[in-house]
Design an enzyme around this catalytic site. Sequence first.
Site, mmCIF file in Angstrom:
data_model
loop_
_atom_site.group_PDB
_atom_site.id
_atom_site.type_symbol
_atom_site.label_atom_id
_atom_site.label_comp_id
_atom_site.label_asym_id
_atom_site.label_seq_id
_atom_site.Cartn_x
_atom_site.Cartn_y
_atom_site.Cartn_z
ATOM 1 C CD GLU A 43 80.293 87.160 -10.549
ATOM 2 O OE1 GLU A 43 79.395 86.516 -11.120
ATOM 3 O OE2 GLU A 43 80.085 88.263 -10.008
ATOM 4 C CE LYS A 113 78.497 91.692 -10.764
ATOM 5 N NZ LYS A 113 77.905 90.546 -10.030
ATOM 6 C CB CYS A 156 78.474 88.360 -13.566
ATOM 7 S SG CYS A 156 77.189 87.135 -13.267
HETATM 8 O O1 LIG Z 1 76.617 84.666 -5.317
HETATM 9 C C1 LIG Z 1 77.809 84.626 -5.094
HETATM 10 O O2 LIG Z 1 78.291 83.878 -4.243
HETATM 11 C C2 LIG Z 1 78.751 85.480 -5.868
HETATM 12 N N1 LIG Z 1 78.143 86.415 -6.762
HETATM 13 C C3 LIG Z 1 77.630 86.129 -7.933
HETATM 14 O O3 LIG Z 1 77.610 84.990 -8.308
HETATM 15 C C4 LIG Z 1 77.079 87.241 -8.760
HETATM 16 C C5 LIG Z 1 76.430 88.183 -7.829
HETATM 17 S S1 LIG Z 1 75.221 87.388 -6.799
HETATM 18 N N2 LIG Z 1 76.126 86.745 -9.712
HETATM 19 C C6 LIG Z 1 75.549 87.482 -10.659
HETATM 20 O O4 LIG Z 1 75.871 88.651 -10.868
HETATM 21 C C7 LIG Z 1 74.501 86.747 -11.488
HETATM 22 C C8 LIG Z 1 73.782 87.620 -12.492
HETATM 23 C C9 LIG Z 1 72.675 86.865 -13.120
HETATM 24 O O5 LIG Z 1 72.507 85.676 -12.947
HETATM 25 C C10 LIG Z 1 71.748 87.590 -14.004
HETATM 26 O O6 LIG Z 1 71.999 88.760 -14.381
HETATM 27 O O7 LIG Z 1 70.725 86.995 -14.373
#
Ligand SMILES: O=C(O)CNC(=O)[C@H](CS)NC(=O)CCC(=O)C(=O)O
Length: 270
Positions: A43, A113, A156
């Site tokens: 991701e 997603k 993710c």
């Molecule tokens: O932040 C950004 O720049 C891009 N997006 C991500 O990295 C995404 C959404 S914030 N990360 C996750 O989904 C982490 C989930 C996770 O860590 C959990 O389920 O514990």
Amino acid sequence: MKSYLAAAIQMTSLPDLEKNLVQAEELIDLAVRQGAELVSLPENFSFLGKEEDKIALGDAIATKSEKFLKTMAQRFQITILGGGFPVPVDSHKVYNTALLIDPSGQELARYEKVHLFDVNLPDGNTYRESNTVMAGTRIPPVYPSKHLGNLGLSVCYDVRFPELYRHLAQMGADIFFVPAAFTAYTGAYHWQVLLQARAIENTCYIIAPAQTGQHYALRQTHGHAMIIDPWGVILADAGDAPGVAIAEINPSRLEQVRRQMPSLQHRVFL
Ligand SMILES: O=C(O)CNC(=O)[C@H](CS)NC(=O)CCC(=O)C(=O)O
């Protein structure tokens, strides 16, 4: 379906599109030189930076990411998953999109997603993915590949929602992709356990490319890109440095596990 090597790439993506694509290409090259035919990127592989920059650069990131995946697939003659990059919906929001491309550069499957990471963590960090991301509305696809098996897509945070993987399993998935940028904090407690649970309960392979290390400001991710077999055995783990986890996907192992543990056939509710 045949036996082949799959790669889960681990990166430290930065707020720099060009640099990230250079890093990704080096790691794809490394994976291919070790024999991988199916390669997956995490991701945010092409951009991991501030929300406002992601939106401002959205068109460029989307266009270049897609072109990059098609170029890599054709150049290296691999099937490749781009684990998640922003594709603008309007001037405020993007879809967090995973894209699967075949060796001729054709799009095989696309997934936006559906579960957005809007969470206040106990370590004080706050995530509001929905500030900039529009939740996808379509159920994730399973791409039936004659050679590589039935490939199910997810991204993710989805890994916390077992019903999504049950659905993919019901659609015939043999392999789940879980490309991620798991936080360092939640990753330490939950990442491996959740992946193993999804593998074991559905008797499917897991291919989980990951982000690792320090990206910008306080954003730190867990690493441990891995490949897990349908019994829950960790076949490869990339540790916490950028690199590649490579393992064999083997249809006779899949059959063996499904014979030894026929839990998918014993489902009562779903
Ligand atoms: O932040 C950004 O720049 C891009 N997006 C991500 O990295 C995404 C959404 S914030 N990360 C996750 O989904 C982490 C989930 C996770 O860590 C959990 O389920 O514990």
